[in-house]
Structures are given as structure tokens and as C-alpha cells.
Design a protein around this motif. Sequence first.
Motif, mmCIF file in Angstrom:
data_model
loop_
_atom_site.group_PDB
_atom_site.id
_atom_site.type_symbol
_atom_site.label_atom_id
_atom_site.label_comp_id
_atom_site.label_asym_id
_atom_site.label_seq_id
_atom_site.Cartn_x
_atom_site.Cartn_y
_atom_site.Cartn_z
ATOM 1 N N LEU A 130 0.814 -1.212 0.000
ATOM 2 C CA LEU A 130 0.000 0.000 0.000
ATOM 3 C C LEU A 130 0.852 1.269 0.000
ATOM 4 N N ASP A 131 2.170 1.105 0.018
ATOM 5 C CA ASP A 131 3.106 2.230 -0.098
ATOM 6 C C ASP A 131 3.600 2.262 -1.536
ATOM 7 N N ALA A 132 2.872 2.956 -2.390
ATOM 8 C CA ALA A 132 3.121 2.913 -3.831
ATOM 9 C C ALA A 132 4.528 3.360 -4.196
ATOM 10 N N ARG A 155 -6.217 -6.553 -2.705
ATOM 11 C CA ARG A 155 -6.519 -6.974 -4.078
ATOM 12 C C ARG A 155 -6.708 -5.775 -5.001
ATOM 13 N N ARG A 156 -7.298 -4.732 -4.498
ATOM 14 C CA ARG A 156 -7.534 -3.550 -5.331
ATOM 15 C C ARG A 156 -6.305 -2.644 -5.377
ATOM 16 N N TRP A 209 -2.974 -2.658 -7.855
ATOM 17 C CA TRP A 209 -2.774 -1.445 -8.666
ATOM 18 C C TRP A 209 -1.357 -0.908 -8.490
ATOM 19 N N ASN A 210 -0.899 -0.793 -7.250
ATOM 20 C CA ASN A 210 0.441 -0.291 -6.990
ATOM 21 C C ASN A 210 1.510 -1.195 -7.597
ATOM 22 N N LEU A 211 1.279 -2.491 -7.496
ATOM 23 C CA LEU A 211 2.237 -3.455 -8.035
ATOM 24 C C LEU A 211 2.321 -3.364 -9.554
ATOM 25 N N ARG A 217 -12.281 -9.233 -9.351
ATOM 26 C CA ARG A 217 -12.345 -8.704 -10.712
ATOM 27 C C ARG A 217 -11.354 -7.550 -10.890
ATOM 28 N N ALA A 218 -11.288 -6.670 -9.892
ATOM 29 C CA ALA A 218 -10.345 -5.554 -9.968
ATOM 30 C C ALA A 218 -8.910 -6.064 -10.038
ATOM 31 N N LEU A 219 -8.583 -7.063 -9.227
ATOM 32 C CA LEU A 219 -7.238 -7.650 -9.251
ATOM 33 C C LEU A 219 -6.906 -8.203 -10.631
ATOM 34 N N GLU A 220 -7.813 -9.004 -11.172
ATOM 35 C CA GLU A 220 -7.531 -9.674 -12.441
ATOM 36 C C GLU A 220 -7.472 -8.677 -13.602
#
Length: 292
Positions: A53-55, A89-90, A94-96, A146-149
Motif C-alpha cells: 500500500l506504499d506505492a 486486491r484492489r 494497482w500499486n504493483l 475482478r479488480a485484481l484480475e
Amino acid sequence: MRVFVAGATGAVGGLLVPMLVEAGHEVTGTSRSLAGVERIRSLGATGIQADALDAERLRHAVCAAAPEVLIHQLTDLSGADGAANGRIRREGTWNLVEAAKAAQVGRIVAQSIAWAYAPGEGPAEEAVPLDDTAAQPRAGVVSAVRALEETAAEVETAVVLRYGLLYGPGTWYAPGGAFAAALAGDRSARFLGSTLANDAVSSFVHVADAASAALAAVDWPGGPVNIVDNEPAPAHEWLPSLAGALGVPAPGRVAGRQEWERGAVNALARGRGWQPQWSTWRTGFAAQHDMS
């Protein structure tokens, strides 16, 4: 190959890192704690302290490692907090993925789940859509999946591993874990699952087999793949077996299931050469004591 493992000290990640090292890959792994970083180093990999969570810190870590493959094994399940895991997951995904883009990583292998499929008869294959009909709280789980995928798919090649229910060391279903406590009547046990011996069909996978699938997926084509054992089964069959292995009482059988409680099949993964060492929960559950 240079491989970056996000979540390298989790139940799957902790087994995956030494597999990757043994296969000859140059591995960098993340942990939120310094103790976790030291554990990663003890496995022969480079350890980096980073929070999903630390982008900014995650972006720096991925760019510094310059991996060819990024493996996403991030979860937040220790507190049985569905909202926290949904956030990973969201936002974590996203950050990853943004970090992967910055580092020009062309391949990602991401952990998903095999019980988010739409209702239907029989175990689901990968062509079945995700469940758009669910009410809360399931709707929140499916939405986060769904957001993850979809976010992972922004990377050029994205392999999504839809894991079955994970059992083995470090999981809720291990001896002394949350499932055993819940069955034993511990009201303080934190467990996001059912303890009903009903007709709901589940698919399981041992954490070692989940890790071996992630290792194999480094070379797989993109798309979702079910990573489950060979025997989807109703709870009234598997739950007494697990309870016996854990040394706790099994609940009495009851009728009924939700239409989405259907399990999943592993034909695609097996067609790509993956074979679970623990082909069925029948033998896997009993063996957990020797591996804990």
C-alpha cells in the motif's frame, strides 16, 4: 531469470522463493517486516522491506530489482478481515502493476481465487464468467477479485492463478489454525469461511502445490488458470475428514448449498504439465501433521 515476489513470506510465497532459487532464478522478495526480510535472505534471495500500500516505496523496489517476471502473492488474511484483503486486491495490485509498468516488466503471475465463478451446475472451468449476481458480502469479494484480475491484465502477459482453498502450513486449515478453533467452538476464532457440513462443493489445493504452480506459471501463456486438486467435493464429505485430521469434532450433516458453491476443475493446468503432489484432500489433510 530475474523474478520479483511480492508477498514472499506468506503461506505460498515462503515456499515459492526457495523453489525459484533452486530452479536457478535470481529472486527478490518483499516483506512488510525486517524479520521477514531476514527470512527471505536466509532462503537465498534478496529481501526488501516494502508494503504493497506504499506505492512509492514499492515502485522504487521493483525498479531497483529490474525483474523480468513479477509474482503477486499478496494477501491480508491474518486478521480474517475481508475489507483489508479486498484493499490489497484492489490497491495493492494497482500499486504493483504501476511499479511493473515503471520497470518495464512484461510478465506478471498473480494470485486469485477459484470460488468467484457465476452460479451453475458442476465444477467451473476458466471460461465461466465471474459472479455478477452475488449479494453482499460475496459481491465485495468478487468485485475485488475482478479488480485484481483486470488490473493484472494491464501487463503484457498476465497469468492469473485461481487458487482453491489453501490448506497446509500457515493456512487457516492447518493443525491449530482458525478452522480447527472455529470447529472446536472458540467464539474468538477469526475465520472467513463456513463450518457447515452441507452440500456446498469446494476445491482445495495444498500450499506446496500452489507454490509449484506459481513456479511453472513463469513460463505459461497469459490468462486465468484454476489451481485446485483433482477432487472437488461437498462439505459433508471433506469436512469430517479434515476435522478428524485436526482432532476436533465434526458438525452433523445438513442439507443445502448456494448455487455458486460449485468447485472448480484443473484440466487446463494439468494440460500445461502441472500435477498436484497432493492430488486429493483425502490424503493431503491427513499429511498436514507431518508438514506443520
